[in-house]
Design an enzyme around this catalytic site. Structure first.
Site, mmCIF file in Angstrom:
data_model
loop_
_atom_site.group_PDB
_atom_site.id
_atom_site.type_symbol
_atom_site.label_atom_id
_atom_site.label_comp_id
_atom_site.label_asym_id
_atom_site.label_seq_id
_atom_site.Cartn_x
_atom_site.Cartn_y
_atom_site.Cartn_z
ATOM 1 N N ARG A 1 -1.818 4.824 14.579
ATOM 2 C CA ARG A 1 -0.791 4.445 15.560
ATOM 3 C C ARG A 1 -1.318 4.584 16.972
ATOM 4 O O ARG A 1 -1.888 5.615 17.306
ATOM 5 C CB ARG A 1 0.428 5.354 15.425
ATOM 6 C CG ARG A 1 1.456 4.749 14.538
ATOM 7 C CD ARG A 1 2.693 5.591 14.473
ATOM 8 N NE ARG A 1 3.066 5.674 13.066
ATOM 9 C CZ ARG A 1 3.225 6.801 12.410
ATOM 10 N NH1 ARG A 1 3.033 7.941 13.025
ATOM 11 N NH2 ARG A 1 3.564 6.785 11.175
ATOM 12 N N ARG B 1 0.836 -1.199 0.000
ATOM 13 C CA ARG B 1 0.000 0.000 0.000
ATOM 14 C C ARG B 1 0.870 1.248 0.000
ATOM 15 O O ARG B 1 2.035 1.215 0.372
ATOM 16 C CB ARG B 1 -0.912 0.015 1.231
ATOM 17 C CG ARG B 1 -2.012 -1.028 1.155
ATOM 18 C CD ARG B 1 -2.908 -0.968 2.375
ATOM 19 N NE ARG B 1 -3.490 0.355 2.538
ATOM 20 C CZ ARG B 1 -3.296 1.130 3.590
ATOM 21 N NH1 ARG B 1 -2.540 0.736 4.580
ATOM 22 N NH2 ARG B 1 -3.862 2.302 3.649
ATOM 23 N N LYS C 1 2.740 -6.752 12.380
ATOM 24 C CA LYS C 1 2.064 -7.065 11.125
ATOM 25 C C LYS C 1 2.393 -8.475 10.634
ATOM 26 O O LYS C 1 3.546 -8.810 10.386
ATOM 27 C CB LYS C 1 2.476 -6.037 10.071
ATOM 28 C CG LYS C 1 1.791 -6.205 8.738
ATOM 29 C CD LYS C 1 1.882 -4.915 7.968
ATOM 30 C CE LYS C 1 1.429 -5.086 6.530
ATOM 31 N NZ LYS C 1 1.318 -3.807 5.843
HETATM 32 C C1 BTN Z 1 0.488 -3.797 2.424
HETATM 33 O O1 BTN Z 1 1.182 -2.817 2.114
HETATM 34 O O2 BTN Z 1 0.284 -4.086 3.596
HETATM 35 C C2 BTN Z 1 -0.127 -4.651 1.366
HETATM 36 C C3 BTN Z 1 0.811 -5.734 0.909
HETATM 37 C C4 BTN Z 1 0.225 -6.593 -0.189
HETATM 38 C C5 BTN Z 1 1.249 -7.514 -0.785
HETATM 39 C C6 BTN Z 1 0.628 -8.498 -1.728
HETATM 40 S S1 BTN Z 1 1.712 -9.816 -2.119
HETATM 41 C C7 BTN Z 1 0.624 -10.373 -3.349
HETATM 42 C C8 BTN Z 1 0.077 -9.148 -4.045
HETATM 43 N N1 BTN Z 1 0.920 -8.730 -5.130
HETATM 44 C C9 BTN Z 1 1.506 -7.571 -4.904
HETATM 45 O O3 BTN Z 1 2.300 -6.987 -5.664
HETATM 46 N N2 BTN Z 1 1.104 -7.077 -3.698
HETATM 47 C C10 BTN Z 1 0.156 -7.965 -3.072
#
Ligand code: BTN
Length: 322
Positions: free
Chosen positions: A319, A124, A188
């Site tokens: 937070r 994100r 996380k």
């Molecule tokens: C976050 O930032 O918390 C979200 C992470 C999401 C990662 C997943 S891995 C599978 C899918 N493909 C990606 O490029 N991102 C999501």
């Protein structure tokens, strides 16, 4: 040394037993030098430990369970097996990016793409998402809704509920942090990246990307958790199937009733309910208050000095105050 060779040698070693360099070289029809180089790639680029013992050969420190479509499908409940088409890629830029292409170029629905290795995994807020080979799950799911983008508020929270259901059944006491992190002991464990394509009122395609740690990754810029810290021992294929079973259920319920279908469950899983929080925005001053809950559209409700305020998915971070 191509990564393709490294993958082939890793497959030859994945049972966790000793294999001589010569036997692997013969099996793959390559030179022993190439096998030796592949072992270096497995160690240096993939981050896996390989023992090398004179007279015995090479052995992975731990066996490696490859993602396998048949094994994943074997764990699916009948409704999920009917709704989902599962594909596995060895190495791909990003499962989300691939499915976003399908979202616009096809009418596929219920397509799951899981990857052993993402070379450009995205998180994100423009962050990168990296995971050591075999140490977690990275997958995306393409789903279509009739209700249009406007009706999808709260979807990322609903996805969090689906993940939490599956993980709790497996014995991990996870909680949810708004808008869409899955936490274990306040750190996380999994992240969700939802990308949308469609119109405000017309049908919408959604790509739901999930990254989940089974074992702790190397260096990361935030506190992270892994499922094995909760004592959960589960194979990657069985885990993916368990997550997909819950996702299919929750997405079906969401299609009918929206976030309201799981709102109470989300509140019960919330990591910050009635706690002091600070919301940071990409622009502007942070806001402090007490997290009180979420609305039917997934907005976070915060009691501030100026009264109850609502915040929508996407621009804020949360937070706990120290
Ligand atoms: C976050 O930032 O918390 C979200 C992470 C999401 C990662 C997943 S891995 C599978 C899918 N493909 C990606 O490029 N991102 C999501």
């Amino acid at each position: 040394m191509s990564e393709q060779h490294a993958f082939a040698v890793l497959r030859a070693l994945s049972d966790g037993r000793f294999h001589s360099g010569e036997a692997i070289a013969q099996q793959l029809g390559v030179s022993r030098t190439l096998v030796w180089q592949a072992v270096h790639t497995i160690e240096n680029d993939f981050g896996l430990a390989v023992y090398s013992v004179r007279g015995q050969g090479y052995k992975l420190a731990e066996g490696f369970e490859w993602l396998d479509v048949t094994a994943i499908r074997a764990g699916l409940a009948p409704a999920a097996a009917e709704a989902l088409t599962v594909a596995v890629a060895e190495r791909i830029d990003s499962t989300n990016s691939q499915l976003m292409q399908h979202a616009t170029s096809s009418d596929l629905h219920g397509l799951v793409l899981a990857a052993e290795l993402q070379t450009a995994g995205r998180g994100r807020l423009g962050r990168r998402w990296q995971m050591r080979l075999g140490s977690g799950l990275t997958f995306s799911l393409l789903w279509r809704f009739d209700k249009g983008l406007a009706g999808l508020a709260g979807l990322s929270l609903a996805v969090g509920v689906a993940l939490a259901r599956a993980l709790r059944v497996l014995g991990a006491p996870v909680t949810l942090k708004w808008p869409n992190d899955v936490l274990l002991d306040g750190r996380k464990l999994a992240g969700i990246l939802i990308e949308l394509s469609g119109e405000a009122m017309g049908p919408a395609a959604v790509v739901i990307g999930i990254g989940l740690n089974l074992q702790l990754p190397g260096e990361v810029d935030q506190p992270v958790a892994a499922l094995d810290q909760a004592g959960v021992r589960v194979g990657r294929n069985a885990l993916l199937a368990a997550l997909l079973n819950e996702l299919q259920q929750v997405l079906d319920a969401f299609a009918k009733q929206g976030f309201a279908a799981v709102r109470e469950e989300w509140l019960a899983l919330s990591a910050h309910r009635d706690s002091p929080v600070r919301l940071s925005f990409s622009h502007g001053e942070p806001i402090e208050g007490i997290a009180r809950g979420v609305a039917d559209d997934g907005a976070l409700e915060v009691e501030t000095a100026a009264g109850m305020q609502r915040f929508h998915v996407g621009e804020v971070s949360l937070r706990a105050l120290s």
